[in-house]
Design a protein around this motif. Structure first.
Motif, short mmCIF file in Angstrom:
data_model
loop_
_atom_site.label_atom_id
_atom_site.label_comp_id
_atom_site.label_asym_id
_atom_site.label_seq_id
_atom_site.Cartn_x
_atom_site.Cartn_y
_atom_site.Cartn_z
N THR A 88 -15.87 -38.96 57.01
CA THR A 88 -15.01 -37.85 57.26
C THR A 88 -15.14 -36.73 56.44
O THR A 88 -15.29 -36.67 55.24
CB THR A 88 -13.48 -38.17 56.84
N PRO A 89 -15.63 -35.41 57.01
CA PRO A 89 -16.45 -34.40 56.30
C PRO A 89 -15.18 -33.88 55.51
O PRO A 89 -13.94 -34.04 55.81
CB PRO A 89 -16.76 -33.37 57.56
N LYS A 90 -15.49 -33.29 54.23
CA LYS A 90 -14.60 -32.51 53.42
C LYS A 90 -13.66 -33.64 52.61
O LYS A 90 -12.72 -33.20 51.97
CB LYS A 90 -13.69 -31.56 54.28
N LEU A 91 -13.72 -34.87 52.79
CA LEU A 91 -12.95 -35.74 52.30
C LEU A 91 -13.17 -35.73 50.66
O LEU A 91 -12.51 -35.47 49.84
CB LEU A 91 -12.99 -37.09 52.86
N ALA A 92 -14.54 -35.78 50.19
CA ALA A 92 -14.78 -35.81 48.77
C ALA A 92 -14.31 -34.44 48.28
O ALA A 92 -14.02 -34.33 46.96
CB ALA A 92 -16.19 -35.78 48.62
N GLN A 93 -14.30 -33.32 48.86
CA GLN A 93 -14.17 -31.96 48.60
C GLN A 93 -12.48 -32.06 48.17
O GLN A 93 -12.20 -31.53 47.13
CB GLN A 93 -14.41 -30.89 49.59
N ARG A 94 -11.71 -32.52 49.23
CA ARG A 94 -10.23 -32.51 48.80
C ARG A 94 -9.96 -33.48 47.66
O ARG A 94 -9.42 -33.28 46.82
CB ARG A 94 -9.57 -33.25 49.80
N ILE A 95 -10.76 -34.54 47.49
CA ILE A 95 -10.44 -35.48 46.16
C ILE A 95 -10.86 -34.75 45.11
O ILE A 95 -9.80 -34.63 44.16
CB ILE A 95 -11.38 -36.79 46.55
N PHE A 96 -12.00 -34.40 44.85
CA PHE A 96 -12.42 -33.84 43.69
C PHE A 96 -11.78 -32.40 43.26
O PHE A 96 -11.84 -32.23 42.35
CB PHE A 96 -13.90 -33.67 43.63
N GLN A 97 -11.52 -31.68 44.32
CA GLN A 97 -10.65 -30.77 44.07
C GLN A 97 -9.32 -30.88 43.41
O GLN A 97 -9.05 -30.21 42.53
CB GLN A 97 -10.38 -29.49 45.23
N SER A 98 -8.63 -31.85 43.86
CA SER A 98 -7.35 -32.02 43.14
C SER A 98 -7.46 -32.68 41.74
O SER A 98 -6.47 -32.63 41.26
CB SER A 98 -6.63 -33.02 44.12
N ILE A 99 -8.61 -33.05 41.64
CA ILE A 99 -8.76 -33.43 40.08
C ILE A 99 -9.97 -32.86 39.38
O ILE A 99 -10.75 -33.43 38.69
CB ILE A 99 -9.06 -35.22 39.97
N ASP A 100 -9.97 -31.48 39.70
CA ASP A 100 -11.24 -30.72 39.17
C ASP A 100 -11.44 -30.75 37.72
O ASP A 100 -12.46 -30.48 37.29
CB ASP A 100 -11.36 -29.34 39.92
N ASP A 101 -10.47 -30.84 36.83
CA ASP A 101 -10.42 -30.80 35.55
C ASP A 101 -10.77 -32.12 34.99
O ASP A 101 -10.64 -32.26 33.57
CB ASP A 101 -8.92 -30.23 34.80
N ILE A 102 -10.89 -33.01 35.62
CA ILE A 102 -10.88 -34.63 35.17
C ILE A 102 -12.48 -35.27 35.55
O ILE A 102 -12.98 -34.74 36.40
CB ILE A 102 -9.98 -35.43 35.78
N ASN A 103 -13.12 -35.52 34.21
CA ASN A 103 -14.38 -36.08 34.34
C ASN A 103 -14.48 -37.27 35.29
O ASN A 103 -13.92 -38.21 34.83
CB ASN A 103 -15.19 -36.36 32.92
N VAL A 104 -15.34 -37.19 36.22
CA VAL A 104 -15.58 -38.59 36.97
C VAL A 104 -16.84 -39.03 36.47
O VAL A 104 -17.88 -38.39 36.32
CB VAL A 104 -15.46 -38.18 38.61
N ARG A 105 -16.72 -40.46 36.24
CA ARG A 105 -17.83 -40.92 35.57
C ARG A 105 -18.90 -41.70 36.47
O ARG A 105 -20.19 -41.65 36.18
CB ARG A 105 -17.40 -41.97 34.39
N MET A 106 -18.44 -42.11 37.42
CA MET A 106 -19.23 -42.91 38.48
C MET A 106 -18.47 -42.98 39.76
O MET A 106 -17.37 -42.88 39.87
CB MET A 106 -19.60 -44.33 37.95
#
Ligand code: ADP
Ligand code: ASP
Ligand code: MG
Length: 450
Positions: free
Chosen positions: A400-418
């Motif tokens: 699904t295109p743009k799914l990752a974008q939606r996920i990471f935009q909604s938590i853009d101030d949180i560091n994702v480690r892996m």
């Protein structure tokens, strides 16, 4: 038409006190359950663990304080139900086993894996003894019989998290439990516990009663497995994290299995494997509000939303293993997996780069010095703790295109480690610091669940 064969499982909150037990017995009778599998009285497994810890590290007086809480929980149910003397005697004798085992641990200041499993098994043995009596007073048709599941739940001797011997369990279930199928008898039995072939008591791991019930359902070739708990079904996420979480009428086996594996406590992760193998339909409902719809787990559901639900699993570790030897060579992963295999540690997620590989492990694996030494002889080892795996469960996630974008935009101030994506079309997961995980789930729920 012949009746459906039903295995019903009631968790700790459905065994919390006499009122909860009566409600659970009434549901079992109304549903015409053929076998009823129960967990320990609410909180008792934790207390048994506390008792073992106190016994190993504290005085007998302090250990007794924990034991008396365990005793109190059971005696107060018996007193309220005005149970007859035989049940009192049975419970008293099981409670004296709690004392004897912990006394042994206290004298030695040591708790062997065998002794630990025997102690933990007493929670389910106590609750099922009392619950059998409650059922005898409520069931009007079939004869209610107590059954010691250790007769059929044969396992490996991996104490603490024993592995069931599926073929033997099915054979013994057929031999010992099949007469429940004609409706003349209903068996009340224990979840969570089993025994080795030479009859040493084992347990299947925390939350293992769901798994027990599924194995029994498979063993007797039941039609339906009912998991009765304290929520009216599987929700879009844990209602304790997000109170607006929505209950799902239906979910596929694959989605529910991913949800359980990635931390939703509602089901033990291995529950669905026997159910799928034996074509048993699974229902999850509330023993507090049995009239509510509940959730059916199905092979195929009417809708297949992109994101059906989300979960988090705390206490994750990232282990980063690096060595220049990995560069353009082969066999390195094989060598390190051999070490994990030797220590019976399962790896959850994995990513690799040019000269390093990062793995996630559950903290419960209790990393020992020997493991670290063995790995260190192969590469550099770095460990990060206090992480949480956040997972989104759904369909076509990897297409699904743009799914990752939606996920990471909604938590853009949180560091994702892996990040882990690609292995399954049903799952997208990533690691964040433990103290940011609930916030992640809240935001993702707002973004994806309408
Ligand atoms: P039991 O003692 O009946 O086995 P558990 O406490 O093991 O019950 O599991 C039920 C709990 O699972 C609920 O109280 C809820 O907080 C939690 N839970 C986690 N994820 C979900 C989810 N997606 N849907 C419903 N409950 C969930
Ligand atoms: N009583 C056990 C536990 O608390 C098993 C279960 O409830 O499923 O882990
Ligand atoms: Mg449970």
């Amino acid at each position: 038409m012949s009746e459906k064969v039903i295995v019903s499982k009631f968790g700790g909150s459905s065994m919390a006190d006499l009122t909860a037990m009566k409600r659970s017995a009434q549901i079992s009778a109304d549903q015409k359950a053929n076998i009823v599998v129960v967990s320990a009285v609410y909180g008792v497994t934790n207390l048994l663990i506390d008792a073992s810890k106190a016994a190993c590290s504290d005085t007998w007086e302090n250990t007794l304080k924990v034991i008396s809480q365990i005793e109190q929980k059971h005696y107060s149910i018996l007193e309220e139900m005005k149970a007859d003397t035989t049940v009192f005697e049975d419970v008293r004798s099981l409670l004296s086993e709690v004392r004897t085992l912990t006394q042994g641990m206290n004298l030695l200041k040591e708790c062997s894996p065998r002794a630990y499993d025997s102690l933990l098994s007493l929670g389910e043995r106590l609750s099922s003894t009392i619950f059998t009596q409650v059922c005898k007073e409520i069931f009007s048709g079939p004869e209610v019989k107590f059954f010691d599941i250790r007769t059929v739940m044969k396992t490996s001797d991996d104490f603490g998290k024993a592995i069931p011997n599926i073929a033997l369990i099915s054979k013994l279930s057929e031999k010992h439990l099949n007469d429940c199928k004609n409706g003349s008898v209903v068996y009340i039995t224990q979840g969570f516990i089993g025994s080795t072939e030479d009859s040493m008591t084992t347990v299947l791991g925390r939350g293992g009663s769901d798994y027990s019930a599924a194995l029994i359902a498979e063993g007797i070739k039941a039609d339906i497995l009912q998991i009765w708990t304290d929520v009216a079904g599987i929700a879009t996420t844990d209602p304790r994290l997000v109170p607006e979480a929505k209950l799902l009428d239906e979910i596929t086996y694959s989605e529910a299995a991913e949800l359980a594996t990635f931390g939703a406590k509602i089901l033990h992760p291995t529950t669905l494997t026997p159910a799928l193998r034996a074509n048993v339909q699974v229902f999850v409902g509330s023993s507090y509000e049995p009239e509510k719809n509940g959730t059916w787990i199905k092979t195929k559901t009417e809708s297949s939303p992109l994101i059906r639900a989300m979960a988090k699993r705390d206490d994750q570790i990232i282990m980063t293993l690096s060595t220049p030897k990995m560069l353009h060579s082969h066999g390195f992963l094989f060598e390190i997996f051999k070490v994990f295999n030797e220590h019976k540690i399962s790896i959850d997620s994995i990513t690799t780069s040019e000269i390093s590989v990062a793995l996630t492990l559950d903290d419960s694996n209790r990393l020992n010095k020997k493991l670290i030494d063995q790995l260190s002889s192969l590469c550099d080892v770095k460990i990060e703790e206090n992480l949480t795996l956040v997972s989104l469960i759904g369909n076509e996630i990897n297409h699904t295109p743009k799914l990752a974008q939606r996920i990471f935009q909604s938590i853009d101030d949180i560091n994702v480690r892996m990040i882990c994506l690609g292995a399954s079309k049903h799952n997208f997961c990533f690691l964040v610091a433990k103290d940011q995980a609930t916030e992640c789930i809240k935001r993702l729920h707002r973004e994806f669940i309408k």
